[in-house]
Design a protein around this motif. Structure first.
Motif, PDB file in Angstrom:
ATOM      1  N   LEU A  15       0.842  -1.196   0.000  1.00 39.34           N
ATOM      2  CA  LEU A  15       0.000   0.000   0.000  1.00 39.34           C
ATOM      3  C   LEU A  15       0.878   1.247   0.000  1.00 39.34           C
ATOM      4  CD1 LEU A  15      -2.982   1.037   0.451  1.00 39.34           C
ATOM      5  CD2 LEU A  15      -2.408   1.123   2.874  1.00 39.34           C
ATOM      6  N   PRO A  17       0.202   4.949   0.676  1.00 43.01           N
ATOM      7  CA  PRO A  17      -0.722   6.039   1.032  1.00 43.01           C
ATOM      8  C   PRO A  17      -0.296   7.393   0.463  1.00 43.01           C
ATOM      9  CG  PRO A  17      -0.078   4.766   2.977  1.00 43.01           C
ATOM     10  CD  PRO A  17       0.804   4.328   1.859  1.00 43.01           C
ATOM     11  N   GLN A  18       1.027   7.623   0.352  1.00 45.13           N
ATOM     12  CA  GLN A  18       1.485   8.908  -0.192  1.00 45.13           C
ATOM     13  C   GLN A  18       1.119   9.031  -1.663  1.00 45.13           C
ATOM     14  OE1 GLN A  18       5.415  10.417   1.763  1.00 45.13           O
ATOM     15  NE2 GLN A  18       5.703   8.254   1.338  1.00 45.13           N
ATOM     16  N   ILE A  72       9.935  -4.577   1.270  1.00 48.13           N
ATOM     17  CA  ILE A  72       8.815  -3.785   0.742  1.00 48.13           C
ATOM     18  C   ILE A  72       9.147  -3.045  -0.543  1.00 48.13           C
ATOM     19  CG2 ILE A  72       7.560  -3.410   2.923  1.00 48.13           C
ATOM     20  CD1 ILE A  72       9.079  -0.709   3.142  1.00 48.13           C
TER      21      ILE A  72
ATOM     22  N   THR B 102       5.244   0.643   7.593  1.00 45.99           N
ATOM     23  CA  THR B 102       5.130   1.669   6.561  1.00 45.99           C
ATOM     24  C   THR B 102       4.173   2.770   7.015  1.00 45.99           C
ATOM     25  OG1 THR B 102       3.329   0.534   5.443  1.00 45.99           O
ATOM     26  CG2 THR B 102       5.551  -0.049   4.761  1.00 45.99           C
ATOM     27  N   ARG B 103       4.072   3.800   6.178  1.00 50.77           N
ATOM     28  CA  ARG B 103       3.257   4.983   6.492  1.00 50.77           C
ATOM     29  C   ARG B 103       1.827   4.581   6.869  1.00 50.77           C
ATOM     30  NH1 ARG B 103       4.340  10.576   5.395  1.00 50.77           N
ATOM     31  NH2 ARG B 103       6.417   9.773   5.028  1.00 50.77           N
ATOM     32  N   SER B 105      -2.009   4.223   6.984  1.00 47.81           N
ATOM     33  CA  SER B 105      -2.804   4.220   5.765  1.00 47.81           C
ATOM     34  C   SER B 105      -3.519   5.550   5.522  1.00 47.81           C
ATOM     35  CB  SER B 105      -3.808   3.074   5.803  1.00 47.81           C
ATOM     36  OG  SER B 105      -4.548   3.108   6.996  1.00 47.81           O
ATOM     37  N   LEU B 107      -2.242   8.459   6.455  1.00 49.98           N
ATOM     38  CA  LEU B 107      -1.142   9.438   6.400  1.00 49.98           C
ATOM     39  C   LEU B 107      -1.011  10.323   7.643  1.00 49.98           C
ATOM     40  CD1 LEU B 107      -1.380  10.646   2.684  1.00 49.98           C
ATOM     41  CD2 LEU B 107       0.488   9.337   3.682  1.00 49.98           C
TER      42      LEU B 107
END
Lengths: 81, 222
Positions: A15, A17-18, A72, B102-103, B105, B107
């Protein structure tokens, strides 16, 4: 002097998101061309002279160990003319 | 019982982690990222924060700090290691734990009290809890979304290596609501929420975070 470029991208199944946020901002500004956006990183590495095959092996290793996280991300290495 | 708490440049939660260790009855030992010596500690905590400014990827530079070589070697020999938040990210980058953070979801940087369920109480850091016990501790991160490939996820689930899950909501997009995992041996644990901020009702939402620190004490005394 040569410039080696390493591009790092999230794997397609991860995924982003950015990238999604950029994709949803584009139409708000009237840009309607994008189906999707993925955001990555670009490293520009300057070296003296043309890179030797041994140096390129080192760069590949650095890209795998430090510049990207193989869990990733994927990377590609090229020399910029 | 000496528990090392590592400070990297940019670490924030080392003081709270050390305090939690001391409150639990062990002795906190400050370790510096550039140390080439673990000072005879019995276990190590990698606290939260923004080590090396989160540059490149969270935890990516910390992984190569001199002290981490010693931590990775010792963890391979069975020394208990707990990574909280940024510490969890460092453990994943070090390949002591699978997957990556990770970021979030949505943000947004999250900062709130979060209920989690302890789903594995057999690790070095979770024996003080009952299996299925629900606790509320702070969650504060920008990059807390646990991601891994399908095969890794299946392995984690089938081996019972998910040690905690978010309850009620998926705050950050983590696969299978994963808030924390352990390695095969059960000595290395990574946790996204912050038990060290929940050891006293005066300053936290509960004192339920203390269980992680009393667990390690029990594991060591045995």
């Amino acid at each position: 002097m040569a410039k080696i470029v390493v591009n790092v991208m999230l794997k397609p199944e991860i995924l982003d998101p950015q990238g999604n946020a950029v994709a949803s901002a584009l139409p708000r500004l009237g840009f309607t061309f994008a189906n999707s956006v993925r955001q990555g990183k670009r490293f520009e590495i300057e070296i003296d002279g043309e890179p030797t095959p041994a140096q390129m092996v080192e760069v590949e290793k650095a890209a795998e160990v430090l510049l990207s996280n193989p869990v990733i991300e994927t990377y590609e290495v090229r020399v910029e003319k | 019982m000496r528990i090392g708490v590592i400070t990297f440049p940019g670490t924030l939660d080392d003081r709270d982690a050390a305090r939690a260790v001391n409150v639990s009855g062990a002795e906190a030992v400050a370790l510096w990222h550039a140390d080439a010596d673990l000072k005879k500690v019995d276990a190590v905590i990698l606290p939260g924060g923004f080590s090396y400014g989160d540059y490149l990827r969270c935890g990516a530079i910390s992984r190569f700090a001199p002290v981490m070589k010693l931590v990775i070697d010792a963890a391979g020999k069975g020394m208990p290691v707990l990574g909280i938040c940024n510490g969890f990210q460092v453990l994943c980058e070090s390949h002591l734990l699978p997957g990556a953070l990770t970021r979030n979801s949505d943000l947004h940087f999250l900062c709130r009290d979060q209920e989690i369920e302890i789903t594995n109480n057999a690790t070095a850091w979770t024996t003080s809890f009952a299996k299925g016990e629900r606790i509320t501790i702070p969650l504060k991160n920008g990059e807390g979304s646990f991601q891994c490939d399908d095969q890794t996820l299946a392995t984690l689930e089938s081996e019972g290596r998910v040690i905690a899950r978010y309850v009620g909501v998926n705050p950050n997009g983590s696969r299978n609501l994963i808030a924390g995992i352990t390695n095969e041996r059960g000595n290395v644990v990574g946790l996204m929420p912050h038990p060290e901020h929940a050891i006293d009702p005066l300053t936290g939402p509960s004192a339920q975070g203390l269980g992680f620190f009393t667990s390690i004490l029990k594991a060591m005394v045995k």
